[in-house]
Motif scaffolding. Structure first.
Motif, PDB file in Angstrom:
ATOM      1  N   THR A 123      25.548 110.519 -59.395  1.00  0.00           N
ATOM      2  CA  THR A 123      26.467 109.658 -58.667  1.00  0.00           C
ATOM      3  C   THR A 123      26.958 108.600 -59.643  1.00  0.00           C
ATOM      4  O   THR A 123      26.151 107.945 -60.308  1.00  0.00           O
ATOM      5  CB  THR A 123      25.763 108.975 -57.470  1.00  0.00           C
ATOM      6  N   LEU A 124      28.298 108.472 -59.746  1.00  0.00           N
ATOM      7  CA  LEU A 124      28.905 107.553 -60.713  1.00  0.00           C
ATOM      8  C   LEU A 124      29.699 106.481 -60.014  1.00  0.00           C
ATOM      9  O   LEU A 124      30.228 106.692 -58.917  1.00  0.00           O
ATOM     10  CB  LEU A 124      29.845 108.325 -61.642  1.00  0.00           C
ATOM     11  N   ASP A 125      29.859 105.331 -60.666  1.00  0.00           N
ATOM     12  CA  ASP A 125      30.797 104.333 -60.168  1.00  0.00           C
ATOM     13  C   ASP A 125      32.172 104.620 -60.786  1.00  0.00           C
ATOM     14  O   ASP A 125      32.327 105.558 -61.570  1.00  0.00           O
ATOM     15  CB  ASP A 125      30.313 102.907 -60.442  1.00  0.00           C
ATOM     16  N   ALA A 126      33.152 103.826 -60.439  1.00  0.00           N
ATOM     17  CA  ALA A 126      34.526 104.057 -60.895  1.00  0.00           C
ATOM     18  C   ALA A 126      34.680 103.932 -62.412  1.00  0.00           C
ATOM     19  O   ALA A 126      35.617 104.466 -62.988  1.00  0.00           O
ATOM     20  CB  ALA A 126      35.476 103.087 -60.199  1.00  0.00           C
ATOM     21  N   LYS A 127      33.767 103.248 -63.069  1.00  0.00           N
ATOM     22  CA  LYS A 127      33.847 103.068 -64.522  1.00  0.00           C
ATOM     23  C   LYS A 127      32.999 104.077 -65.287  1.00  0.00           C
ATOM     24  O   LYS A 127      32.885 104.009 -66.504  1.00  0.00           O
ATOM     25  CB  LYS A 127      33.441 101.651 -64.891  1.00  0.00           C
ATOM     26  N   GLY A 128      32.381 105.026 -64.572  1.00  0.00           N
ATOM     27  CA  GLY A 128      31.613 106.063 -65.230  1.00  0.00           C
ATOM     28  C   GLY A 128      30.166 105.746 -65.502  1.00  0.00           C
ATOM     29  O   GLY A 128      29.506 106.437 -66.273  1.00  0.00           O
ATOM     30  N   HIS A 129      29.630 104.710 -64.866  1.00  0.00           N
ATOM     31  CA  HIS A 129      28.210 104.390 -65.008  1.00  0.00           C
ATOM     32  C   HIS A 129      27.421 105.191 -63.970  1.00  0.00           C
ATOM     33  O   HIS A 129      27.853 105.346 -62.834  1.00  0.00           O
ATOM     34  CB  HIS A 129      27.955 102.895 -64.787  1.00  0.00           C
ATOM     35  N   ILE A 130      26.281 105.682 -64.355  1.00  0.00           N
ATOM     36  CA  ILE A 130      25.444 106.478 -63.458  1.00  0.00           C
ATOM     37  C   ILE A 130      24.703 105.557 -62.505  1.00  0.00           C
ATOM     38  O   ILE A 130      24.001 104.636 -62.928  1.00  0.00           O
ATOM     39  CB  ILE A 130      24.457 107.342 -64.266  1.00  0.00           C
ATOM     40  N   LEU A 131      24.886 105.824 -61.207  1.00  0.00           N
ATOM     41  CA  LEU A 131      24.214 105.042 -60.178  1.00  0.00           C
ATOM     42  C   LEU A 131      22.928 105.718 -59.711  1.00  0.00           C
ATOM     43  O   LEU A 131      21.973 105.043 -59.341  1.00  0.00           O
ATOM     44  CB  LEU A 131      25.144 104.837 -58.981  1.00  0.00           C
ATOM     45  N   ASP A 132      22.936 107.056 -59.707  1.00  0.00           N
ATOM     46  CA  ASP A 132      21.788 107.804 -59.220  1.00  0.00           C
ATOM     47  C   ASP A 132      21.788 109.189 -59.861  1.00  0.00           C
ATOM     48  O   ASP A 132      22.850 109.744 -60.142  1.00  0.00           O
ATOM     49  CB  ASP A 132      21.847 107.936 -57.694  1.00  0.00           C
ATOM     50  N   LEU A 154      17.964 118.784 -66.219  1.00  0.00           N
ATOM     51  CA  LEU A 154      18.973 119.242 -67.166  1.00  0.00           C
ATOM     52  C   LEU A 154      18.977 118.392 -68.438  1.00  0.00           C
ATOM     53  O   LEU A 154      19.044 118.915 -69.540  1.00  0.00           O
ATOM     54  CB  LEU A 154      20.361 119.212 -66.518  1.00  0.00           C
ATOM     55  N   TRP A 155      18.896 117.078 -68.278  1.00  0.00           N
ATOM     56  CA  TRP A 155      18.928 116.197 -69.442  1.00  0.00           C
ATOM     57  C   TRP A 155      17.533 115.891 -69.989  1.00  0.00           C
ATOM     58  O   TRP A 155      17.382 115.112 -70.926  1.00  0.00           O
ATOM     59  CB  TRP A 155      19.704 114.912 -69.132  1.00  0.00           C
ATOM     60  N   LYS A 156      16.513 116.500 -69.392  1.00  0.00           N
ATOM     61  CA  LYS A 156      15.129 116.371 -69.860  1.00  0.00           C
ATOM     62  C   LYS A 156      14.720 114.913 -70.067  1.00  0.00           C
ATOM     63  O   LYS A 156      14.271 114.506 -71.138  1.00  0.00           O
ATOM     64  CB  LYS A 156      14.916 117.179 -71.146  1.00  0.00           C
ATOM     65  N   THR A 157      14.918 114.134 -69.012  1.00  0.00           N
ATOM     66  CA  THR A 157      14.576 112.712 -69.057  1.00  0.00           C
ATOM     67  C   THR A 157      14.123 112.295 -67.664  1.00  0.00           C
ATOM     68  O   THR A 157      13.919 113.137 -66.793  1.00  0.00           O
ATOM     69  CB  THR A 157      15.784 111.891 -69.551  1.00  0.00           C
ATOM     70  N   ASP A 158      13.983 111.025 -67.441  1.00  0.00           N
ATOM     71  CA  ASP A 158      13.631 110.560 -66.103  1.00  0.00           C
ATOM     72  C   ASP A 158      14.832 109.852 -65.478  1.00  0.00           C
ATOM     73  O   ASP A 158      15.783 109.494 -66.170  1.00  0.00           O
ATOM     74  CB  ASP A 158      12.407 109.637 -66.146  1.00  0.00           C
ATOM     75  N   SER A 159      14.784 109.680 -64.184  1.00  0.00           N
ATOM     76  CA  SER A 159      15.896 109.086 -63.445  1.00  0.00           C
ATOM     77  C   SER A 159      16.226 107.680 -63.938  1.00  0.00           C
ATOM     78  O   SER A 159      17.392 107.311 -64.055  1.00  0.00           O
ATOM     79  CB  SER A 159      15.569 109.052 -61.946  1.00  0.00           C
TER      80      SER A 159
END
Length: 76
Positions: free
Chosen positions: A3-12, A20-25
């Protein structure tokens, strides 16, 4: 799913995105979406991730995106 905001930052980030990205939330949340990919053209400028986001967004929305090319050695 991300889930992204309008500026492309990941919210969730979903469990699938985390896998997929082999990391944590927590590592994904707050990051700029464009930083999750390798681009052919890169820069260390502070606003470069924003420019990459604009290119991704324009592509996803099937918009044209004007690019400015400046001859090598010339002032922009």
């Amino acid at each position: 799913m991300l889930t992204l905001d309008a500026k492309g930052h990941i919210l969730d980030a979903s469990t699938g995105a985390v896998a997929l990205w082999k990391t944590d939330s927590a590592s994904l949340t707050g990051a700029k979406f464009a930083t999750l990919f390798n681009f052919d053209v890169v820069s260390k400028d502070d606003d470069w991730a924003d420019a990459q986001w604009e290119a991704l967004l324009a592509s996803a929305l099937d918009r044209s995106l004007p690019l400015q090319a400046v001859p090598k050695g010339a002032e922009p």
